[in-house]
Design an enzyme around this catalytic site. Structure first.
Site, short mmCIF file in Angstrom:
data_model
loop_
_atom_site.label_atom_id
_atom_site.label_comp_id
_atom_site.label_asym_id
_atom_site.label_seq_id
_atom_site.Cartn_x
_atom_site.Cartn_y
_atom_site.Cartn_z
N ARG A 9 0.82 -1.22 0.00
CA ARG A 9 0.00 0.00 0.00
C ARG A 9 0.85 1.27 0.00
O ARG A 9 0.33 2.37 -0.15
CB ARG A 9 -0.93 0.00 1.21
CG ARG A 9 -1.95 -1.14 1.13
CD ARG A 9 -2.92 -1.12 2.27
NE ARG A 9 -3.68 0.14 2.23
CZ ARG A 9 -4.39 0.60 3.24
NH1 ARG A 9 -4.46 -0.08 4.37
NH2 ARG A 9 -5.05 1.72 3.14
N CYS A 10 2.16 1.12 0.16
CA CYS A 10 3.07 2.26 0.25
C CYS A 10 3.71 2.53 -1.11
O CYS A 10 4.35 1.65 -1.69
CB CYS A 10 4.14 1.97 1.28
SG CYS A 10 5.45 3.21 1.36
N SER A 11 3.57 3.74 -1.60
CA SER A 11 4.12 4.08 -2.92
C SER A 11 5.64 4.00 -2.93
O SER A 11 6.23 3.58 -3.93
CB SER A 11 3.66 5.47 -3.35
OG SER A 11 4.15 6.46 -2.47
#
Length: 119
Positions: A9-11
């Protein structure tokens, strides 16, 4: 072997994975992606990771998450043991991504930090 402690979920975490796949891993080394929110690290694993990073335990902790404030982790009197336990019990606090290769590790924030492992 390359190990990536990853949060999909972390870019920044996604960007580091992409850089490793498309740019840095020219030798096609085996890569293990560990979604640490699904498979949290225990205290011993965190200690080993910290030794590979060569940084203070506090540098492994995300200080922008709500849990950081709720757990009062900014308290400088907390011991490393207490910080490791907080990370083990609240894996969302772990910096991401962390990439390990050849016994060394880096925090991939920014994602270009991973280049140091391939130099």
């Amino acid at each position: 072997m390359i190990t990536i402690y990853h949060n999909p979920r972390c870019s920044k975490s996604r960007a580091a994975c992409e850089l490793i796949t498309t740019t840095y891993n020219n030798a096609n080394e085996a890569t293990e992606i560990v979604e640490y929110l699904k498979h949290p690290l225990n205290v011993e694993q965190l200690k080993q990771l910290n030794a590979q990073l060569g940084c203070a335990v506090r540098d492994m902790i995300r200080d922008t998450d709500a849990e950081y404030k709720e757990l009062r982790l900014s308290d400088v009197s907390l011991t490393d043991t207490q910080l490791y336990e907080a990370l083990a019990n609240h894996p969302i606090l772990l910096q991401r991504p962390i990439v390990v290769r050849n016994g060394r590790a880096v925090i991939g924030r920014p994602p270009e930090n991973v280049a140091a492992l391939f130099a």
